[in-house]
Design an enzyme around this catalytic site. Structure first.
Site, short mmCIF file in Angstrom:
data_model
loop_
_atom_site.label_atom_id
_atom_site.label_comp_id
_atom_site.label_asym_id
_atom_site.label_seq_id
_atom_site.Cartn_x
_atom_site.Cartn_y
_atom_site.Cartn_z
N GLY A 13 13.53 11.72 -59.55
CA GLY A 13 13.78 11.42 -60.77
C GLY A 13 15.03 9.68 -61.08
CG ASN A 87 21.32 9.99 -61.26
OD1 ASN A 87 21.31 9.77 -62.30
ND2 ASN A 87 20.79 9.85 -59.57
CB SER A 140 23.17 14.24 -70.79
OG SER A 140 22.81 15.20 -70.87
CE1 TYR A 153 23.19 18.62 -67.21
CE2 TYR A 153 22.50 18.52 -69.29
CZ TYR A 153 23.04 18.19 -67.80
OH TYR A 153 22.22 17.23 -67.55
#
Ligand code: NDP
Ligand code: 8X3
Length: 253
Positions: A13, A87, A140, A153
């Protein structure tokens, strides 16, 4: 001499795309992750396609002892890390809090928060000693807002958002830049991991939408990393054009 960038979670990714684009732009890259074969394949690929050097470190970022040994094992010529891209991360499960699996919660907290802290704690003192460095955290949209069943999350990505701001204050006297790149939906292995390997359910997440590609986020990371020394990009929120929030997404018919 090329600058050195360490990218955590480079076996897939966003991390993989970031290692490639940084190498294409004359950074030597330290690539990390748990899957050794993927690290070796990526090392070969980058060395074949660019003039940059690659060093791979295979470790589990949830284990502080592994983080310490890995960084200590770097040869002298690789020790002066200029850019740390935090990351490595994951979502595991998507359930309301009362049905959540403790094991999923621990994976997310241990990777997304504690892992980021362990490697930052290990790498930043040498940056401070050299009065030189840049830490780029991958946050995010889930660190800016919450969505149903995203509880833990979202909590870990809110933590990354807060840590980015507070690390920036701690690093300010030491000439270390701290940035965040916060993407919306990116099509990677993220959803497959979230749904514990259920490929069909993962595919449905991206069905009939145009998500970001890993390369789009890597491009933003490259932009952040390559600003002149007097500029710090504090935060980039990068979204698909068809996504206005975690819950407002246009699906094509
Ligand atoms: P992928 O699943 O494709 O990649 C995740 C990477 O993290 C892999 O290289 C994996 O390596 C690494 N990783 C996971 N757990 C560990 C661990 N315990 N130790 C070391 N490395 C680990 O997901 P993405 O590329 O999408 O995710 C990268 C980051 O981007 C994450 O922080 C994620 O939260 C964030 N993000 C993703 C979005 C998306 O929609 N995809 C949107 C916003 C943010 P390995 O398994 O080999 O250890
Ligand atoms: C991943 C983005 O919205 O799927 O960080 O949680 S989301």
């Amino acid at each position: 001499m090329n600058k050195i960038a360490l990218i955590t979670g480079a076996t897939a990714g966003i991390g993989e795309a970031t290692a490639i684009i940084l190498a294409e732009n004359s950074y030597d890259v330290i690539i990390t992750g748990r899957r050794k074969e993927r690290l070796e394949n990526l090392k070969q690929k980058i060395e074949n396609q660019t003039n940059s050097k690659v060093y791979s470190l295979c470790f589990d970022i949830r284990k502080n002892s592994e983080v310490i040994s890995a960084i200590d094992s770097l040869p002298e010529s690789w020790k002066n890390i200029d850019i740390l891209v935090n990351n490595a991360g994951l979502a595991s499960g998507l359930e309301p809090i009362q049905e959540g699996q403790i094991d999923d919660w621990e994976k997310m907290i241990d990777t997304n928060i504690k892992g980021l802290l362990y490697i930052t704690r290990k790498v930043s003192p040498n940056m401070i000693k050299r009065r030189k460095g840049h830490i780029i955290n991958i946050g995010s949209i889930a660190g800016k807002e919450v969505y149903p069943d995203g509880n833990i999350y979202c909590c870990t990505k809110h933590a990354v958002n807060a840590l980015t701001k507070s690390m920036r204050i701690d690093m300010l006297p030491h000439n270390i830049r701290v940035s965040q790149v916060a993407p919306g939906m990116v099509e990677t292995e993220f959803s497959e991991v979230r749904f514990h390997g259920d490929k069909k359910r993962a595919e449905e997440v991206y069905n009939k939408i145009t998500p970001l590609k890993s390369e789009d986020v890597a491009d933003a990371i490259l932009y952040v990393a390559t600003r002149p020394a007097h500029i710090n990009i504090d935060d980039i929120l990068i979204m698909p054009a068809t996504q206005a929030s975690t819950r407002d997404i246009i699906r094509n018919d």
